[in-house]
Design an enzyme around this catalytic site. Structure first.
Site, PDB file in Angstrom:
ATOM      1  N   GLU A  97       0.819  -1.214  -0.080  1.00 35.68           N
ATOM      2  CA  GLU A  97       0.032  -0.150   0.129  1.00 35.68           C
ATOM      3  C   GLU A  97       0.893   1.404   0.169  1.00 35.68           C
ATOM      4  O   GLU A  97       1.968   1.342   0.593  1.00 35.68           O
ATOM      5  CB  GLU A  97      -0.797   0.213   1.408  1.00 35.68           C
ATOM      6  CG  GLU A  97      -2.084  -0.789   1.334  1.00 35.68           C
ATOM      7  CD  GLU A  97      -3.215  -0.048   1.092  1.00 35.68           C
ATOM      8  OE1 GLU A  97      -3.635   0.808   0.299  1.00 35.68           O
ATOM      9  OE2 GLU A  97      -4.158  -0.484   1.837  1.00 35.68           O
ATOM     10  N   ASP A  98       0.452   2.293  -0.453  1.00 40.18           N
ATOM     11  CA  ASP A  98       0.969   3.661  -0.208  1.00 40.18           C
ATOM     12  C   ASP A  98       0.838   4.240   0.958  1.00 40.18           C
ATOM     13  O   ASP A  98       2.068   4.539   1.637  1.00 40.18           O
ATOM     14  CB  ASP A  98       0.457   4.518  -1.524  1.00 40.18           C
ATOM     15  CG  ASP A  98      -1.137   4.717  -1.364  1.00 40.18           C
ATOM     16  OD1 ASP A  98      -1.770   4.116  -0.643  1.00 40.18           O
ATOM     17  OD2 ASP A  98      -1.619   5.634  -2.149  1.00 40.18           O
ATOM     18  N   ASP A 101      -4.054   5.648   6.058  1.00 37.48           N
ATOM     19  CA  ASP A 101      -4.787   7.168   6.728  1.00 37.48           C
ATOM     20  C   ASP A 101      -5.553   6.762   7.789  1.00 37.48           C
ATOM     21  O   ASP A 101      -5.043   6.500   9.006  1.00 37.48           O
ATOM     22  CB  ASP A 101      -5.013   7.949   5.660  1.00 37.48           C
ATOM     23  CG  ASP A 101      -5.660   9.136   6.091  1.00 37.48           C
ATOM     24  OD1 ASP A 101      -5.576   9.420   7.221  1.00 37.48           O
ATOM     25  OD2 ASP A 101      -6.358   9.769   5.363  1.00 37.48           O
ATOM     26  N   ARG A 163       1.355  12.562  -8.769  1.00 37.59           N
ATOM     27  CA  ARG A 163       2.026  11.181  -8.646  1.00 37.59           C
ATOM     28  C   ARG A 163       3.430  11.144  -8.992  1.00 37.59           C
ATOM     29  O   ARG A 163       4.179  10.327  -8.574  1.00 37.59           O
ATOM     30  CB  ARG A 163       1.221  10.361  -9.416  1.00 37.59           C
ATOM     31  CG  ARG A 163      -0.213  10.055  -8.962  1.00 37.59           C
ATOM     32  CD  ARG A 163      -0.796   8.846  -9.647  1.00 37.59           C
ATOM     33  NE  ARG A 163      -2.150   8.827  -9.370  1.00 37.59           N
ATOM     34  CZ  ARG A 163      -3.089   8.122  -8.501  1.00 37.59           C
ATOM     35  NH1 ARG A 163      -2.256   7.901  -7.487  1.00 37.59           N
ATOM     36  NH2 ARG A 163      -4.345   8.225  -8.305  1.00 37.59           N
TER      37      ARG A 163
END
Ligand code: IMP
Ligand code: MG
Length: 177
Positions: A97-98, A101, A163
């Site tokens: 995953e980036d 949050d 990005r």
């Protein structure tokens, strides 16, 4: 007034940290059937760099997760796609995953994968914000813990922009201050 970008983590630091995570993954998964499940789109740059540093054999698959709407607040509704045809039944799955949050996206991803009965299931995220602790996620690997600010770059976007930035930047929207 224009949006402002402030460097939070340089490309050099990201790359060094990613290589270190890959060495740990090598050690932890040696002798196991490792499957990386990469969550589109934000994780692509991190995942590509990570893959290049892992030396044990592994397979990759892509799934997509989107919370409805485009903004800096997640709506809480997570739409997953690409799950059909995932062959992970006997594999040790590491979800790439980036950013974690609220943790809602990962919770939805993990639930969907768990239903496919993998041999193991863990998370690897480049970034983690404090809110993600609220969910009891099996986070095996985290690049950096960051403050609860909105960030872009290294694959991560704001309304599909930024990005391509070579680093993680804090985004300060015009009108926010
Ligand atoms: P969560 O479901 O709240 O954990 O949010 C996870 C997803 O929201 C990430 O995979 C990102 O796509 C997006 N997201 C959350 N915070 C940020 C951010 O600061 N910048 C860019 N995308 C973010
Ligand atoms: Mg996103």
């Amino acid at each position: 007034m224009a949006d402002r970008l402030e460097l939070l983590i340089s490309e050099r630091r990201i790359r060094a940290r990613t290589a270190a995570l890959a060495r740990r993954i090598d050690d932890d998964y040696r002798g196991r059937r490792l499957s990386l499940v990469i969550v589109l789109k934000g994780a692509v740059m991190f995942a590509a760099d990570l893959m290049g540093h892992i030396t044990i054999p592994f397979t990759i698959d892509f799934i997509a997760a989107a919370s409805y709407g485009e903004g800096i607040r997640a709506s809480g509704n997570v739409a997953l796609s690409g799950l059909d045809g995932l062959a992970i039944g006997d594999r040790h799955v590491l979800v790439v995953e980036d950013i974690l949050d609220t943790g809602r996206t990962s919770t939805a991803v993990l639930a969907a994968l768990r239903a496919r009965a993998p041999a193991g299931l863990a998370l690897c995220a480049l970034l983690r914000k404090p809110g993600a602790a609220a969910f009891d996620l099996p986070v095996g690997y985290v690049g950096f813990d960051i403050p609860p600010d909105f960030v872009v770059g290294w694959g991560m976007d704001y309304a599909e922009r930024y990005r391509n930035l070579r680093g993680v930047y804090r985004l300060i929207l015009a009108g926010d201050r």
